[in-house]
Design a protein around this motif. Structure first.
Motif, PDB file in Angstrom:
ATOM      1  N   SER A   1       0.838  -1.203   0.000  1.00  0.00           N
ATOM      2  CA  SER A   1       0.000   0.000   0.000  1.00  0.00           C
ATOM      3  C   SER A   1       0.870   1.249   0.000  1.00  0.00           C
ATOM      4  N   TYR A   2       2.002   1.205   0.700  1.00  0.00           N
ATOM      5  CA  TYR A   2       2.899   2.357   0.696  1.00  0.00           C
ATOM      6  C   TYR A   2       3.506   2.557  -0.695  1.00  0.00           C
TER       7      TYR A   2
ATOM      8  N   MET B   1       0.936   4.259  -3.047  1.00  0.00           N
ATOM      9  CA  MET B   1       0.223   5.484  -2.677  1.00  0.00           C
ATOM     10  C   MET B   1       0.733   6.669  -3.505  1.00  0.00           C
TER      11      MET B   1
ATOM     12  N   GLN C   1       0.872  11.846  -0.962  1.00  0.00           N
ATOM     13  CA  GLN C   1       0.560  11.149   0.284  1.00  0.00           C
ATOM     14  C   GLN C   1       1.831  10.566   0.910  1.00  0.00           C
ATOM     15  N   SER C   2       2.710   9.960   0.080  1.00  0.00           N
ATOM     16  CA  SER C   2       3.949   9.403   0.637  1.00  0.00           C
ATOM     17  C   SER C   2       4.862  10.520   1.147  1.00  0.00           C
TER      18      SER C   2
ATOM     19  N   SER D   1      -1.900   3.207  10.346  1.00  0.00           N
ATOM     20  CA  SER D   1      -2.251   2.319   9.239  1.00  0.00           C
ATOM     21  C   SER D   1      -1.709   0.903   9.404  1.00  0.00           C
TER      22      SER D   1
END
Length: 118
Positions: free
Chosen positions: A13-14, A17, A21-22, A104
């Protein structure tokens, strides 16, 4: 007392993204790290490269065998850690609860085994 705060999160998910957002996550980490440095909790910490970079080894009967990848395939992967000073477990939990990935993923807080002088 020293505690290791192990940061587990879904690295897929990282990796997927959006950059904005990161960048925001990295800014949160920068602020968190500076905050625990200022408070005297910080001892050390690092981010880890993704799990495909991992190698797991075992020694059996004097022979080393290796496998590519992490020790365990899980939904969340070990992504990094902080080594902190805290007065007790509650203090360590308070610090760990501010690690950005706690929102998260999961943070494992484990006391360091201190060995006395031999």
């Amino acid at each position: 007392m020293r505690y290791l705060c192990l940061i587990y999160e879904n690295e897929k998910s990282y990796a997927t993204m959006p950059k904005e957002q990161s960048d925001a996550v990295m800014a949160d980490y920068g602020a968190f790290t500076q905050g625990i440095k200022d408070s005297g909790h910080y001892v050390g910490g690092n981010a880890l490269q993704p799990t495909p970079a991992a190698t797991t080894l075992r020694v059996r009967n004097g022979k080393v065998s290796t496998t590519d990848g992490p020790f365990a395939e899980t939904k969340e992967q070990l992504g990094g850690y902080y080594l902190i000073n805290a007065k007790d477990l509650n203090d360590a939990i308070q610090v760990a609860s501010r690690i950005p990935s706690a929102k998260s993923g999961s943070i494992e807080v484990r006391p360091i085994q201190e060995f006395g002088d031999a």
